[in-house]
Design an enzyme around this catalytic site. Structure first.
Site, short mmCIF file in Angstrom:
data_model
loop_
_atom_site.label_atom_id
_atom_site.label_comp_id
_atom_site.label_asym_id
_atom_site.label_seq_id
_atom_site.Cartn_x
_atom_site.Cartn_y
_atom_site.Cartn_z
CB ILE A 115 31.58 105.90 -42.80
CG1 ILE A 115 31.79 104.48 -43.33
CG2 ILE A 115 30.66 106.69 -43.71
CD1 ILE A 115 30.50 103.67 -43.43
N GLY A 116 34.88 105.54 -41.66
CA GLY A 116 35.66 104.97 -40.57
C GLY A 116 36.98 104.45 -41.08
N GLY A 124 40.86 102.19 -39.61
CA GLY A 124 41.64 101.58 -38.55
C GLY A 124 42.94 101.06 -39.12
CG PHE A 140 43.30 95.32 -39.80
CD1 PHE A 140 44.34 94.44 -40.02
CD2 PHE A 140 42.83 95.48 -38.51
CE1 PHE A 140 44.91 93.72 -38.98
CE2 PHE A 140 43.38 94.78 -37.46
CZ PHE A 140 44.42 93.90 -37.69
N GLY A 141 42.48 99.08 -42.55
CA GLY A 141 41.95 99.69 -43.76
C GLY A 141 40.88 100.71 -43.45
CE LYS A 190 38.45 96.29 -42.15
NZ LYS A 190 38.25 95.37 -41.01
CG ASP A 216 40.89 94.33 -32.27
OD1 ASP A 216 41.34 94.79 -31.19
OD2 ASP A 216 40.96 94.95 -33.34
#
Length: 306
Positions: free
Chosen positions: A38-39, A41, A43-44, A61, A171
């Site tokens: 579902i997403g 970036g 970092f993972g 995550k 961030d």
């Protein structure tokens, strides 16, 4: 725009154990399958987890090895910094996994057995996704919802900065603001976050890692970190939400000065009135105040930011 239903299933049960076995997380994400993603970036990747017993939803995550920072540092930041935090506008971390397993891996043309550490973070599931997914999509979010999102982000950041041991997020950007079923914003992704000791107000780093267009100039160019680093990023978020235009479309441009100057020049009261023609006087005043606040937060000199 993403929408969600089944609101009774969204929040994980408080009985969910804090330390979760890796096999359990594999099971609820269908072995971290592409269909459940579902997403993602630097970092993972984030996967939707469905608990088999009762259908509860979780956001899982899985940290990756080739991230901008080592997975163990990112993991410690997220777990230690936000595990105990409870606030309506900060995403809730409900579980984690730090588990070493023996696996066959290919090395120098042959397979060897190696210890692989799986680092996974488990959050409450938020059905409307990120602010990034919603803010620039059609149909446009109405002003009252935008105003609610701005206030929620401000409240969440104030909470983090006013803790006995303040947390600097480092961030803040639309991708890291998640929205629940009622479009309530929650600050997420604490992989770059810093914790300040008591009486500490600033620190310096030689390793500048973050998102182009949202990093405060004193951090970007001098490695200087303070609560004002977050205030600068907050200013850009407020501007993006208020005007519905995206900062840093050029991903190679580290500074947001062009975007800020454009807002300062173009978004006069007349322009606001034309863009928000359906708003009454109070609504137009809210937009004006938010744009002014965003510009103040995004001042180059950190000492004059709110």
């Amino acid at each position: 725009m993403a929408t969600g239903s089944n609101s009774q299933e969204i929040r994980p049960s408080p009985e969910l154990p804090k330390q979760l076995p890796f096999d359990f997380l594999k099971k609820i994400t269908n072995d971290f399958s592409a269909e459940r993603k579902i997403g993602g970036g630097p970092f993972g990747n984030v996967y939707k987890g469905v608990v088999p017993d009762d259908g509860r939803l979780l956001a899982v995550k899985k940290l990756q090895e080739n991230a901008p920072m080592p997975p163990d540092k990112t993991f410690n930041n997220e777990v230690q910094n936000i595990m105990a935090l409870k606030h309506e506008n900060v995403v809730e971390l409900v579980g984690f996994c730090w588990e070493t397993q023996k696996k066959l891996v290919q090395f120098d043309g042959r397979y060897i057995q190696a210890d692989i550490t799986e680092s996974v973070l488990c959050y409450e599931y938020l059905p409307n996704g990120s602010l990034q997914q919603n803010l620039f999509a059609e149909p446009a979010i109405d002003w009252s919802t935008r105003f609610k999102i701005i206030k929620g982000i401000c409240q969440g950041l104030l909470f983090l900065h006013k803790l006995d041991i303040p947390i600097i997020h480092m961030d803040l950007k639309p991708e890291n603001i998640l929205l629940d079923e009622n479009m309530v914003p929650k600050i997420a992704d604490f992989g770059l976050s810093r914790v300040f000791g008591q009486e500490q107000t600033r620190l310096y780093t030689q390793t500048v890692v973050g998102s182009y267009g949202y990093m405060a100039p004193e951090y970007l160019y001098r490695g200087e970190i303070s609560t004002q680093s977050d205030i600068y990023s907050l200013g850009l978020l407020i501007l993006e939400i208020s005007i519905g235009e995206q900062n840093c479309k050029d991903k190679n441009q580290p500074s947001a000065r062009n975007f800020i100057d454009k807002v300062r020049e173009e978004w006069t009261l007349e322009h606001i009135a034309s863009k928000y023609a359906s708003l009454d006087t109070e609504g137009l005043h809210q937009v004006k105040i938010c744009i002014e606040l965003g510009l103040k937060c995004a001042e180059i000199d950190r000492r004059v930011r709110p």
